[in-house]
Design a protein around this motif. Sequence first.
Motif, mmCIF file in Angstrom:
data_model
loop_
_atom_site.group_PDB
_atom_site.id
_atom_site.type_symbol
_atom_site.label_atom_id
_atom_site.label_comp_id
_atom_site.label_asym_id
_atom_site.label_seq_id
_atom_site.Cartn_x
_atom_site.Cartn_y
_atom_site.Cartn_z
ATOM 1 N N THR A 111 0.830 -1.193 0.000
ATOM 2 C CA THR A 111 0.000 0.000 0.000
ATOM 3 C C THR A 111 0.870 1.249 0.000
ATOM 4 O O THR A 111 2.006 1.217 0.496
ATOM 5 N N ILE A 150 -0.605 0.198 -4.098
ATOM 6 C CA ILE A 150 -1.993 0.532 -4.421
ATOM 7 C C ILE A 150 -2.504 1.562 -3.426
ATOM 8 O O ILE A 150 -2.208 1.487 -2.230
ATOM 9 N N SER A 207 -8.239 0.389 -4.268
ATOM 10 C CA SER A 207 -8.647 -0.873 -3.657
ATOM 11 C C SER A 207 -10.156 -0.924 -3.451
ATOM 12 O O SER A 207 -10.792 -1.961 -3.687
ATOM 13 N N ALA A 221 -6.684 -4.760 -3.594
ATOM 14 C CA ALA A 221 -5.371 -4.436 -4.151
ATOM 15 C C ALA A 221 -4.819 -5.593 -4.971
ATOM 16 O O ALA A 221 -4.289 -5.405 -6.075
#
Length: 392
Positions: free
Chosen positions: A236, A274, A279, A300
Amino acid sequence: MHSPTKRHALPKSNVPAVQPTPATTTDLTGFTPADSSLRGLVGGTPVLRVSQPFTSPDRGFWAKLEGFNPGGIKDRPGLHMVERARARGDLLPGAPIVESTSGTLGLGLALAGMVHGHPVTLVTDPGLEPSMTRLLTAYGATVDMVPAPHPTGGWQQARRDRVTELLARQPGAWCPDQYGNPDNVAAYTPLALELAAQLGHIDVLVCSVGTGGHSAGVSRVLRQLYPGMRLVGVDTVGSTIFGQPARTRLMRGLGSSIYPRNVAYEHFSEVHWIAPAESVWACRQLASSHYATGGWSVGAVALVAGWLARTLPRDTRIAAIFPDGPQRYLETVYNDEYCAEHGLLGVRPGPEPELIGRPDEKEVTRWTRCTEIADPLAPTVRTESIEGGRAR
């Protein structure tokens, strides 16, 4: 005037009438169906073919639905780490278990504590969904909430410091240390073997990365079976795992503000970062098109696996691990009010990721890909691309 239809008698049958037999009583004393224990609920999860809207109908990827475990993918390491610690004598009968968690491992440890008779204390932070707090408490765990983030290590380091404090107060208490425990990695051997049996062959494996346990454990086994298999990591934005600066992270279940030692950097061919809105879009698309969906990590992973299925050769067999289901995310990912408040609605990801040459080239804020993989704490750099697959 029509006469009523005449009824004809049915011909007599030569077959003798069947006489009812007296009811018999089966003695079920001591009978236990196979896998009817709590332990038997974990594993054997299904795979699902995912295509539109992530790919055209003639393409797609296979999703391993770990949300079919009672608490998600981390039921596996929760049980395995506890059982190995008991076998070694590190965890004595009835001794307390104390661990830091953002939620999913907490469910696995609550299950393990119930199975093996250990009180469980879970240290978490205010980002944990209220429904998860209630559920963990219902499962018998004590939830300990840290009040403030660590000045440099964020909520994750604050939780770990609190674990250290609680361990010092409780002689005999044991911490699984999911971030560096090799049993966390070994717990995923059955998952890898399930995937091999279900799919027969795997060219590319797509995994979210948090503690690094399931990406390391599954890829280690599958690469022994399929030496040419590529591993694609999904992180992330705001996570330090692959060399980006630490920032406040909205997404839970993947990413980290520390450097987990279970991350097998040498296994990865590339990494994708992501953003939360991307997401959310993928999670909701999965829900409306395939019924099977999940949380931040699932969205994701689906986004990245779909892009790989669109761009790699048609016969490439792609497996993607979906770590959980949607239940704990009803207040966040699937809550329009929450998503609007955080600017997560109406954002459709681009058709492909931005490409950067090095993880530290710039700070990423949207879907971004890098084929140079390096352990941020190691001096050497290794690169390998999904297309070429050669380290250089």
